[in-house]
Design a protein around this motif. Structure first.
Motif, short mmCIF file in Angstrom:
data_model
loop_
_atom_site.label_atom_id
_atom_site.label_comp_id
_atom_site.label_asym_id
_atom_site.label_seq_id
_atom_site.Cartn_x
_atom_site.Cartn_y
_atom_site.Cartn_z
N TYR A 56 0.83 -1.21 0.00
CA TYR A 56 0.00 0.00 0.00
C TYR A 56 0.87 1.26 0.00
N ASN A 57 1.90 1.27 0.85
CA ASN A 57 2.78 2.44 0.90
C ASN A 57 3.50 2.67 -0.41
N ARG A 58 3.93 1.59 -1.06
CA ARG A 58 4.61 1.76 -2.35
C ARG A 58 3.66 2.26 -3.43
N VAL A 59 2.43 1.76 -3.42
CA VAL A 59 1.45 2.22 -4.42
C VAL A 59 1.13 3.70 -4.19
N VAL A 60 0.93 4.10 -2.94
CA VAL A 60 0.64 5.50 -2.64
C VAL A 60 1.82 6.38 -3.06
N SER A 61 3.03 5.94 -2.77
CA SER A 61 4.22 6.69 -3.18
C SER A 61 4.29 6.80 -4.70
N MET A 63 1.79 6.69 -6.75
CA MET A 63 0.72 7.56 -7.24
C MET A 63 1.02 9.04 -7.01
N HIS A 64 1.80 9.36 -5.98
CA HIS A 64 2.14 10.76 -5.69
C HIS A 64 3.38 11.24 -6.46
N HIS A 68 4.65 15.17 -7.56
CA HIS A 68 5.94 15.71 -7.14
C HIS A 68 6.74 16.21 -8.35
N ILE A 69 6.72 15.44 -9.42
CA ILE A 69 7.44 15.85 -10.64
C ILE A 69 6.82 17.12 -11.21
N ASN A 70 5.49 17.20 -11.24
CA ASN A 70 4.82 18.40 -11.77
C ASN A 70 5.14 19.62 -10.91
#
Length: 97
Positions: A56-61, A63-64, A68-70
């Motif tokens: 879950y933490n990896r998927v959330v990271s 997805m964010h 962060h890049i934008n």
């Protein structure tokens, strides 16, 4: 009466001893197996929970990451734009703006 004579006390003690041993071994085996099974279920649940949280933490990271890049690109563009507009109109810039 003949059948009573064939059944000695020695044989009766043997049968009682064998039945007691089988009953004891069966009871102890059941207790050990049931304890092992519940322990295995708890351990498996703990492992599943830990792995699930990690995924879950990896998927959330993941997805964010585009946000962060934008944000980083927006800050770079704003910095470049503000640097370009702050220069006086008479000076030339090497950046091409």
């Amino acid at each position: 009466m003949n059948s009573r004579k064939d059944f000695s006390i020695k044989n009766a003690i043997r049968i009682v001893f064998i039945l007691a041993m089988l009953l004891s071994i069966g009871g102890i085996g059941y207790l050990i197996f049931s304890g092992w099974l519940s322990s295995a279920e708890k351990t498996a649940g703990s492992i599943v929970e830990t792995i699930g949280e990690g995924i879950y933490n990896r998927v959330v990271s993941f997805m964010h990451e585009p946000d962060h890049i934008n944000d980083a690109n927006r800050k770079i563009i704003e910095t470049a734009f503000s640097t370009c507009t702050m220069k006086s109109p008479g000076t030339s810039s090497s950046s091409g703006f």
